[in-house]
Design a protein around this motif. Structure first.
Motif, PDB file in Angstrom:
ATOM      1  N   VAL A  93       0.856  -1.186   0.000  1.00 24.33           N
ATOM      2  CA  VAL A  93       0.000   0.000   0.000  1.00 24.33           C
ATOM      3  C   VAL A  93       0.892   1.235   0.000  1.00 24.33           C
ATOM      4  O   VAL A  93       1.779   1.376   0.835  1.00 24.33           O
ATOM      5  CB  VAL A  93      -0.944   0.017   1.223  1.00 24.33           C
ATOM      6  N   GLY A  94       0.640   2.118  -0.946  1.00 30.98           N
ATOM      7  CA  GLY A  94       1.391   3.361  -1.023  1.00 30.98           C
ATOM      8  C   GLY A  94       0.763   4.436  -0.161  1.00 30.98           C
ATOM      9  O   GLY A  94      -0.459   4.599  -0.139  1.00 30.98           O
ATOM     10  N   LEU A  95       1.603   5.164   0.560  1.00 31.53           N
ATOM     11  CA  LEU A  95       1.164   6.301   1.370  1.00 31.53           C
ATOM     12  C   LEU A  95       1.807   7.545   0.761  1.00 31.53           C
ATOM     13  O   LEU A  95       3.004   7.766   0.899  1.00 31.53           O
ATOM     14  CB  LEU A  95       1.606   6.122   2.832  1.00 31.53           C
ATOM     15  N   PHE A  96       1.022   8.340   0.051  1.00 31.88           N
ATOM     16  CA  PHE A  96       1.548   9.479  -0.709  1.00 31.88           C
ATOM     17  C   PHE A  96       1.122  10.775  -0.017  1.00 31.88           C
ATOM     18  O   PHE A  96       0.009  11.259  -0.211  1.00 31.88           O
ATOM     19  CB  PHE A  96       1.021   9.440  -2.148  1.00 31.88           C
ATOM     20  N   PRO A  97       2.020  11.367   0.797  1.00 33.14           N
ATOM     21  CA  PRO A  97       1.648  12.492   1.667  1.00 33.14           C
ATOM     22  C   PRO A  97       1.768  13.872   1.041  1.00 33.14           C
ATOM     23  O   PRO A  97       1.511  14.873   1.703  1.00 33.14           O
ATOM     24  CB  PRO A  97       2.636  12.348   2.825  1.00 33.14           C
ATOM     25  N   VAL A 116      -3.184   2.802  -3.278  1.00 35.34           N
ATOM     26  CA  VAL A 116      -2.521   3.996  -2.758  1.00 35.34           C
ATOM     27  C   VAL A 116      -3.521   4.863  -2.005  1.00 35.34           C
ATOM     28  O   VAL A 116      -4.672   5.015  -2.425  1.00 35.34           O
ATOM     29  CB  VAL A 116      -1.891   4.828  -3.902  1.00 35.34           C
ATOM     30  N   VAL A 117      -3.061   5.431  -0.888  1.00 27.76           N
ATOM     31  CA  VAL A 117      -3.762   6.517  -0.204  1.00 27.76           C
ATOM     32  C   VAL A 117      -2.971   7.778  -0.522  1.00 27.76           C
ATOM     33  O   VAL A 117      -1.796   7.878  -0.170  1.00 27.76           O
ATOM     34  CB  VAL A 117      -3.820   6.299   1.321  1.00 27.76           C
ATOM     35  N   SER A 118      -3.617   8.739  -1.192  1.00 26.12           N
ATOM     36  CA  SER A 118      -2.881   9.909  -1.675  1.00 26.12           C
ATOM     37  C   SER A 118      -3.575  11.214  -1.319  1.00 26.12           C
ATOM     38  O   SER A 118      -4.803  11.293  -1.295  1.00 26.12           O
ATOM     39  CB  SER A 118      -2.729   9.844  -3.204  1.00 26.12           C
ATOM     40  N   VAL A 130      -0.114  14.604  -8.012  1.00 26.00           N
ATOM     41  CA  VAL A 130       0.349  13.236  -7.793  1.00 26.00           C
ATOM     42  C   VAL A 130      -0.743  12.219  -8.104  1.00 26.00           C
ATOM     43  O   VAL A 130      -0.449  11.085  -8.511  1.00 26.00           O
ATOM     44  CB  VAL A 130       0.866  13.058  -6.346  1.00 26.00           C
ATOM     45  N   THR A 131      -2.012  12.592  -7.976  1.00 27.84           N
ATOM     46  CA  THR A 131      -3.084  11.637  -8.285  1.00 27.84           C
ATOM     47  C   THR A 131      -3.088  11.280  -9.765  1.00 27.84           C
ATOM     48  O   THR A 131      -3.425  10.150 -10.133  1.00 27.84           O
ATOM     49  CB  THR A 131      -4.461  12.186  -7.874  1.00 27.84           C
ATOM     50  N   VAL A 162     -16.968  22.855  -8.354  1.00 29.89           N
ATOM     51  CA  VAL A 162     -16.936  21.580  -9.060  1.00 29.89           C
ATOM     52  C   VAL A 162     -17.337  20.457  -8.105  1.00 29.89           C
ATOM     53  O   VAL A 162     -17.152  20.565  -6.895  1.00 29.89           O
ATOM     54  CB  VAL A 162     -15.524  21.297  -9.647  1.00 29.89           C
ATOM     55  N   PRO A 163     -17.900  19.360  -8.645  1.00 31.81           N
ATOM     56  CA  PRO A 163     -18.368  18.281  -7.768  1.00 31.81           C
ATOM     57  C   PRO A 163     -17.248  17.411  -7.214  1.00 31.81           C
ATOM     58  O   PRO A 163     -17.485  16.613  -6.313  1.00 31.81           O
ATOM     59  CB  PRO A 163     -19.290  17.464  -8.687  1.00 31.81           C
ATOM     60  N   HIS A 164     -16.041  17.531  -7.752  1.00 32.30           N
ATOM     61  CA  HIS A 164     -14.922  16.700  -7.311  1.00 32.30           C
ATOM     62  C   HIS A 164     -13.714  17.568  -6.971  1.00 32.30           C
ATOM     63  O   HIS A 164     -13.530  18.652  -7.533  1.00 32.30           O
ATOM     64  CB  HIS A 164     -14.519  15.698  -8.389  1.00 32.30           C
ATOM     65  N   ILE A 165     -12.866  17.070  -6.086  1.00 34.61           N
ATOM     66  CA  ILE A 165     -11.619  17.749  -5.731  1.00 34.61           C
ATOM     67  C   ILE A 165     -10.434  17.098  -6.425  1.00 34.61           C
ATOM     68  O   ILE A 165      -9.504  17.769  -6.862  1.00 34.61           O
ATOM     69  CB  ILE A 165     -11.427  17.753  -4.193  1.00 34.61           C
ATOM     70  N   GLY A 166     -10.442  15.786  -6.542  1.00 37.22           N
ATOM     71  CA  GLY A 166      -9.326  15.056  -7.145  1.00 37.22           C
ATOM     72  C   GLY A 166      -9.245  15.268  -8.644  1.00 37.22           C
ATOM     73  O   GLY A 166     -10.248  15.153  -9.358  1.00 37.22           O
TER      74      GLY A 166
END
Length: 394
Positions: free
Chosen positions: A198-202, A273-275, A280-281, A311-315
């Motif tokens: 699992v990736g942790l992308f801070p 991944v948790v990002s 980076v996404t 907008v309806p999304h942030i990512g």
């Protein structure tokens, strides 16, 4: 304007505050060296731009903060850098072109100063007016001569305004380079390819660590409890120090492999991944690794921003796709239990994972064919010679 009789010795002032901007700036400078060796660069950036021969006046990571509270705390350094750059625009070091990469609050103010000084302005990775403050398109058109748009829907926002907007594709497409197979990469870092990773992308900002990293660490702790065989990979951005993470992980009992590697190799080596939200996404999407997006910030900043964002999304992954491709966990909804459950679903539910991968493949297609840095380098070269519009005679 640039002196057409003296093509050598032309200078571009380039300004960015983000780690992603440093990457885009470095690729732009590298492309410009091939296209126009007579154009040199100086300005605000990071290690990558410096390695490509840019004279760094101020470090971008020292100026790049997000949020009202964070900006207030760093205001003296930001103000000092701005005033120094403003003086340069009117000095004997005045550039032949000003290149701005993202970093909108700082850069749009600098663009106004350059415009007043008669210096052509090129904006690359433009302000996200489609997300909030759409009224700023007129301000941008007044202060910027040419805009290199990285999303296909951006040019139409500026139709009818006095600005030359060209869709150049997304810079990350050409940047995508894989240097090691997954198993080789994991073994190199002492990880078992047969166990889930699992990736942790801070992220790359210190402010992100302040508000987000504890949630990421708590999520990792819950995942380890539920799936003891899970391994963790954490990429450390060039703008951050390893000590920033060591201090926060003390006493947690977590074993997390921290790396400073090609971000694409790192992302592909992960099963999920948790990002943090941000550029980076898209880098994770380009290698088709399922992810969950985490977004937290100062409560006051968030309360103000929530009223402005349209907008309806942030990512960015979801924004490019025009739909919810991956889950977003925002502010008070960013609970380790919920994020951990999403990661486990991506690891354990094959049909769910396959659906996400297919959608990420479509996001990759929508980002264009590459060649972005070369296109922007040509724009910068033309503008340094006085050509402020496509096809115009300098």
């Amino acid at each position: 304007m640039a002196n057409q009789e003296q093509p050598q010795g032309r200078r571009a002032l380039i300004v960015t505050g983000e780690a992603s901007g440093d990457l885009h700036g470095a690729n732009l400078i590298q492309a410009a060296r091939e296209i126009d060796p007579g154009l040199s660069f100086f300005g605000v950036g990071g290690r990558r731009m410096e390695q490509q021969g840019c004279e760094i006046l101020f470090r971008g990571e020292e100026l790049a903060v997000v949020g009202l509270v964070e900006v207030a705390a760093h205001f003296p350094a930001i103000y000092h850098a701005f005033k120094q750059l403003e003086r340069i625009l009117r000095s004997d070091r005045r550039p032949d072109v000003l290149i701005l990469i993202d970093f909108p609050e700082f850069n749009l103010r600098l663009a106004a100063k350059a415009k007043a000084a008669g210096i052509p302005v090129l904006y690359y990775v433009s302000p996200q007016v489609w997300a909030w403050r759409r009224g700023r398109v007129r301000t941008i058109a007044q202060r910027v001569d040419r805009l290199a748009a990285i999303f296909p829907f951006e040019p139409q926002l500026y139709e009818g305004l006095d600005i030359d907007v060209e869709y150049v594709g997304h810079p990350l497409v050409a940047d995508l380079k894989l240097t090691a197979e997954r198993d080789v990469y994991l073994l190199r870092h002492g990880l078992d390819p047969q166990r889930p990773v699992v990736g942790l992308f801070p992220g790359s900002r210190r402010s992100e660590l302040k508000y987000i990293f504890d949630t990421i660490a708590d999520t990792a702790r819950l995942l380890r409890q539920k799936r003891p065989q899970v391994q963790f990979l954490l990429p450390v951005a060039s703008s951050l120090k390893l000590s920033n993470f060591h201090e926060r992980l003390l006493g947690t009992g977590l074993e997390i492999k921290m790396v400073r590697d090609n971000i694409y190799d790192t992302a592909r080596a992960c099963d999920a991944v948790v990002s943090v939200s941000g550029t980076v996404t898209l880098q994770i999407a380009l290698v088709e690794t399922p992810l969950a997006i985490l977004y937290q910030m100062n409560p006051l900043t968030y309360a103000v921003g929530k009223r402005l964002v349209k907008v309806p999304h942030i990512g960015l992954v979801n924004i490019v796709a025009g739909k919810s491709v991956v889950r977003e966990f925002i502010q008070e909804d960013a609970k380790p239990e919920a994020i951990g459950a999403e990661v486990l679903r991506m690891l354990e539910e094959r049909s769910y994972r396959d659906r996400i991968v297919a959608d990420l493949r479509e996001v990759r297609r929508l980002l264009g064919e590459g060649g972005c840095s070369e296109k922007v380098a040509r724009m910068a070269s033309e503008m340094s010679r006085g050509q402020t519009r496509r096809g115009a005679t300098a």
